[in-house]
Design a protein around this motif. Structure first.
Motif, PDB file in Angstrom:
ATOM      1  N   ARG A 137       0.836  -1.212   0.000  1.00 43.67           N
ATOM      2  CA  ARG A 137       0.000   0.000   0.000  1.00 43.67           C
ATOM      3  C   ARG A 137       0.868   1.258   0.000  1.00 43.67           C
ATOM      4  NH1 ARG A 137      -2.325   3.883   3.134  1.00 43.67           N
ATOM      5  NH2 ARG A 137      -1.004   3.365   4.915  1.00 43.67           N
ATOM      6  N   ARG A 138       1.854   1.277   0.851  1.00 45.88           N
ATOM      7  CA  ARG A 138       2.700   2.466   0.943  1.00 45.88           C
ATOM      8  C   ARG A 138       3.578   2.636  -0.303  1.00 45.88           C
ATOM      9  NH1 ARG A 138       3.228   5.063   5.852  1.00 45.88           N
ATOM     10  NH2 ARG A 138       2.076   4.140   7.595  1.00 45.88           N
ATOM     11  N   ALA A 139       3.995   1.539  -0.899  1.00 43.62           N
ATOM     12  CA  ALA A 139       4.756   1.640  -2.146  1.00 43.62           C
ATOM     13  C   ALA A 139       3.906   2.277  -3.242  1.00 43.62           C
ATOM     14  CB  ALA A 139       5.237   0.256  -2.580  1.00 43.62           C
ATOM     15  N   MET A 140       2.619   1.930  -3.281  1.00 44.90           N
ATOM     16  CA  MET A 140       1.730   2.574  -4.246  1.00 44.90           C
ATOM     17  C   MET A 140       1.708   4.082  -4.027  1.00 44.90           C
ATOM     18  SD  MET A 140      -2.429   2.278  -4.576  1.00 44.90           S
ATOM     19  CE  MET A 140      -2.598   3.067  -2.950  1.00 44.90           C
ATOM     20  N   TRP A 141       1.584   4.509  -2.769  1.00 48.72           N
ATOM     21  CA  TRP A 141       1.523   5.948  -2.505  1.00 48.72           C
ATOM     22  C   TRP A 141       2.842   6.637  -2.800  1.00 48.72           C
ATOM     23  CZ3 TRP A 141      -2.652   8.622  -2.527  1.00 48.72           C
ATOM     24  CH2 TRP A 141      -3.866   8.022  -2.197  1.00 48.72           C
ATOM     25  N   ALA A 142       3.938   5.942  -2.603  1.00 48.71           N
ATOM     26  CA  ALA A 142       5.231   6.511  -2.986  1.00 48.71           C
ATOM     27  C   ALA A 142       5.277   6.759  -4.489  1.00 48.71           C
ATOM     28  CB  ALA A 142       6.363   5.581  -2.558  1.00 48.71           C
ATOM     29  N   GLY A 143       4.753   5.810  -5.262  1.00 49.97           N
ATOM     30  CA  GLY A 143       4.692   5.991  -6.704  1.00 49.97           C
ATOM     31  C   GLY A 143       3.777   7.133  -7.104  1.00 49.97           C
ATOM     32  N   ILE A 144       2.626   7.215  -6.447  1.00 45.56           N
ATOM     33  CA  ILE A 144       1.678   8.296  -6.763  1.00 45.56           C
ATOM     34  C   ILE A 144       2.300   9.658  -6.460  1.00 45.56           C
ATOM     35  CG2 ILE A 144      -0.522   9.337  -6.068  1.00 45.56           C
ATOM     36  CD1 ILE A 144      -1.558   6.437  -5.648  1.00 45.56           C
ATOM     37  N   ALA A 145       3.011   9.754  -5.342  1.00 46.79           N
ATOM     38  CA  ALA A 145       3.629  11.029  -4.965  1.00 46.79           C
ATOM     39  C   ALA A 145       4.665  11.488  -5.984  1.00 46.79           C
ATOM     40  CB  ALA A 145       4.278  10.893  -3.587  1.00 46.79           C
ATOM     41  N   ALA A 146       5.238  10.538  -6.719  1.00 47.77           N
ATOM     42  CA  ALA A 146       6.249  10.870  -7.734  1.00 47.77           C
ATOM     43  C   ALA A 146       5.641  11.212  -9.081  1.00 47.77           C
ATOM     44  CB  ALA A 146       7.215   9.699  -7.900  1.00 47.77           C
ATOM     45  N   ARG A 264      -6.157  13.144  -0.806  1.00 45.50           N
ATOM     46  CA  ARG A 264      -5.697  14.288  -0.016  1.00 45.50           C
ATOM     47  C   ARG A 264      -4.918  13.865   1.239  1.00 45.50           C
ATOM     48  NH1 ARG A 264      -7.439  19.246  -0.333  1.00 45.50           N
ATOM     49  NH2 ARG A 264      -9.336  18.590  -1.449  1.00 45.50           N
ATOM     50  N   ALA A 265      -5.480  12.976   2.037  1.00 44.40           N
ATOM     51  CA  ALA A 265      -4.851  12.636   3.317  1.00 44.40           C
ATOM     52  C   ALA A 265      -3.498  11.950   3.119  1.00 44.40           C
ATOM     53  CB  ALA A 265      -5.788  11.748   4.138  1.00 44.40           C
ATOM     54  N   GLU A 266      -3.448  10.968   2.233  1.00 41.96           N
ATOM     55  CA  GLU A 266      -2.194  10.233   2.040  1.00 41.96           C
ATOM     56  C   GLU A 266      -1.121  11.113   1.420  1.00 41.96           C
ATOM     57  OE1 GLU A 266      -1.374   7.281   2.990  1.00 41.96           O
ATOM     58  OE2 GLU A 266      -3.288   6.376   3.571  1.00 41.96           O
ATOM     59  N   LEU A 267      -1.504  11.933   0.459  1.00 46.60           N
ATOM     60  CA  LEU A 267      -0.516  12.795  -0.180  1.00 46.60           C
ATOM     61  C   LEU A 267      -0.007  13.866   0.780  1.00 46.60           C
ATOM     62  CD1 LEU A 267      -2.115  13.150  -3.719  1.00 46.60           C
ATOM     63  CD2 LEU A 267      -0.035  11.898  -3.121  1.00 46.60           C
ATOM     64  N   ALA A 268      -0.908  14.413   1.603  1.00 47.20           N
ATOM     65  CA  ALA A 268      -0.480  15.421   2.577  1.00 47.20           C
ATOM     66  C   ALA A 268       0.556  14.850   3.533  1.00 47.20           C
ATOM     67  CB  ALA A 268      -1.688  15.950   3.346  1.00 47.20           C
ATOM     68  N   LEU A 270       2.731  12.780   2.835  1.00 41.32           N
ATOM     69  CA  LEU A 270       3.991  12.673   2.120  1.00 41.32           C
ATOM     70  C   LEU A 270       4.516  14.036   1.659  1.00 41.32           C
ATOM     71  CD1 LEU A 270       3.118   9.543  -0.056  1.00 41.32           C
ATOM     72  CD2 LEU A 270       4.615   9.626   1.944  1.00 41.32           C
ATOM     73  N   GLY A 271       3.827  15.089   2.072  1.00 43.16           N
ATOM     74  CA  GLY A 271       4.264  16.433   1.721  1.00 43.16           C
ATOM     75  C   GLY A 271       3.956  16.827   0.292  1.00 43.16           C
ATOM     76  N   VAL A 272       2.951  16.177  -0.308  1.00 41.91           N
ATOM     77  CA  VAL A 272       2.577  16.445  -1.692  1.00 41.91           C
ATOM     78  C   VAL A 272       1.229  17.134  -1.737  1.00 41.91           C
ATOM     79  CG1 VAL A 272       2.057  15.408  -3.937  1.00 41.91           C
ATOM     80  CG2 VAL A 272       3.891  14.458  -2.519  1.00 41.91           C
ATOM     81  N   ARG A 273       1.142  18.182  -2.500  1.00 44.43           N
ATOM     82  CA  ARG A 273      -0.099  18.946  -2.615  1.00 44.43           C
ATOM     83  C   ARG A 273      -1.031  18.292  -3.620  1.00 44.43           C
ATOM     84  NH1 ARG A 273      -0.685  24.893  -5.382  1.00 44.43           N
ATOM     85  NH2 ARG A 273      -2.929  25.196  -4.989  1.00 44.43           N
ATOM     86  N   LEU A 274      -2.265  18.065  -3.208  1.00 50.24           N
ATOM     87  CA  LEU A 274      -3.303  17.583  -4.106  1.00 50.24           C
ATOM     88  C   LEU A 274      -3.695  18.693  -5.080  1.00 50.24           C
ATOM     89  CD1 LEU A 274      -5.418  15.230  -4.595  1.00 50.24           C
ATOM     90  CD2 LEU A 274      -6.931  16.516  -3.091  1.00 50.24           C
ATOM     91  N   SER A 275      -3.983  18.327  -6.325  1.00 51.18           N
ATOM     92  CA  SER A 275      -4.397  19.335  -7.303  1.00 51.18           C
ATOM     93  C   SER A 275      -5.610  20.111  -6.802  1.00 51.18           C
ATOM     94  CB  SER A 275      -4.742  18.669  -8.631  1.00 51.18           C
ATOM     95  OG  SER A 275      -5.312  19.611  -9.521  1.00 51.18           O
ATOM     96  N   SER A 276      -5.629  21.403  -7.090  1.00 48.28           N
ATOM     97  CA  SER A 276      -6.763  22.246  -6.702  1.00 48.28           C
ATOM     98  C   SER A 276      -8.035  21.866  -7.436  1.00 48.28           C
ATOM     99  CB  SER A 276      -6.433  23.719  -6.955  1.00 48.28           C
ATOM    100  OG  SER A 276      -6.177  23.923  -8.346  1.00 48.28           O
ATOM    101  N   VAL A 277      -7.917  21.146  -8.547  1.00 45.61           N
ATOM    102  CA  VAL A 277      -9.096  20.705  -9.277  1.00 45.61           C
ATOM    103  C   VAL A 277      -9.970  19.820  -8.392  1.00 45.61           C
ATOM    104  CG1 VAL A 277      -9.871  19.309 -11.247  1.00 45.61           C
ATOM    105  CG2 VAL A 277      -7.935  20.859 -11.502  1.00 45.61           C
ATOM    106  N   ALA A 278      -9.364  19.128  -7.426  1.00 48.81           N
ATOM    107  CA  ALA A 278     -10.096  18.229  -6.553  1.00 48.81           C
ATOM    108  C   ALA A 278     -10.936  18.975  -5.509  1.00 48.81           C
ATOM    109  CB  ALA A 278      -9.141  17.271  -5.858  1.00 48.81           C
ATOM    110  N   ASP A 279     -10.701  20.267  -5.338  1.00 54.12           N
ATOM    111  CA  ASP A 279     -11.430  21.039  -4.313  1.00 54.12           C
ATOM    112  C   ASP A 279     -12.874  21.297  -4.737  1.00 54.12           C
ATOM    113  OD1 ASP A 279      -9.198  21.142  -2.694  1.00 54.12           O
ATOM    114  OD2 ASP A 279      -8.463  22.992  -3.638  1.00 54.12           O
TER     115      ASP A 279
END
Length: 279
Positions: A137-146, A264-268, A270-279
């Protein structure tokens, strides 16, 4: 389309993909809540069908493969238990306490696909299985953050591998099955391996959508396909886990289309900003 045959979407098209992604998220949540000893993998398929019907969506998986001469996939969801890696076919098999079950699901809504996978422990998991599920699960989020504009596919692949290799326990990284582009078809260019060198591969541009999906095992990465021509298992009978999300790459950050909160929660964390389009 961009170079290399990669489909680049408009903001309106990504918004449509978000709707398909939310159907996928609901189905995965419903199936996850149903996972318990005594439930059959066929029961989970029925639950997925009901979610599709409630939204007027169709399955990305049902009858998949027929166009290439493979036996048509006979179910709406792939359910893989223990040593089964991917593409397990739902049946009357009952889940037992201690099992680990990977659920891979895709939905089509208004011509656009969403695709995601989750791995669940049935009851209490032993320490090794719990580690397998969580590291995947965490490896997936590491990939998403990149997965950000200006980077390359190899940066996503490298992030997944780097996180996996840094874990305290050793895991096999399955190489035969990869992430992929997604949009008007479930599988599109580019392939997104779960290993590799940074700064290699196709450049990531705004409007690309990727299914990012590490698949790890507790043993070696060697796999084989059973006689049903779908179910993939580990050669050493070790357990496997599979996590996946569909991710839109936007100018100001990623948007995880198959997560209710957009990631939003997982990316935050990892210090990654979610796109504003999601707001």
């Amino acid at each position: 389309m961009s170079g290399r045959g990669i489909e680049v979407k408009t903001a309106a098209q990504i918004a449509r993909m978000r709707q398909a992604g939310l159907v996928v998220a609901e189905a995965l949540r419903t199936m996850g809540e149903a996972v318990r000893p005594g439930v059959t993998t066929g029961d989970l398929d029925v639950a997925a069908r009901e979610v599709l019907a409630s939204h007027g969506a169709t399955s990305s998986f049902l009858n998949y493969g027929a166009q290439w001469g493979y036996p048509p996939y006979p179910a709406t969801v792939c359910i893989s238990v223990n040593e089964q890696v991917v593409h397990g076919i739902p049946s009357d098999r009952e889940l037992a306490a201690g099992d680990v079950v990977s659920v891979d699901f895709g939905a089509i809504l208004a011509g656009w696909h969403g695709d995601a996978a989750r791995t669940f422990a049935v009851g209490d998991a032993d320490a090794a299985t719990a580690d397998l599920v969580e590291v995947t699960r965490r490896a997936m989020w590491a990939g998403i953050a990149a997965a950000r504009v200006g980077r390359r596919v190899g940066d996503v692949s490298h992030a997944i591998e780097e996180y996996t290799r840094a874990a305290e326990r050793s895991f096999g990284i399955v190489r035969e099955y990869t992430g992929h582009g997604i949009g008007t078809a479930m599988h599109q260019a580019p392939d997104v391996p779960n290993y590799g060198r940074a700064r290699r591969g196709a450049r990531l541009v705004a409007g690309m959508c990727l299914a990012i999906e590490p698949i790890l095992t507790l043993g070696t990465a060697d796999v084989a396909t059973l006689d049903d021509e779908w179910t993939v298992v580990t050669l050493d009978s070790s357990r496997a886990a599979h996590w996946e999300n569909t991710v839109a790459i936007l100018p100001d950050g990623p948007w995880v289309l198959t997560e209710p909160d957009g990631g939003r929660a997982e990316l935050a964390a990892l210090g990654v900003r979610l796109s504003s389009v999601a707001d």
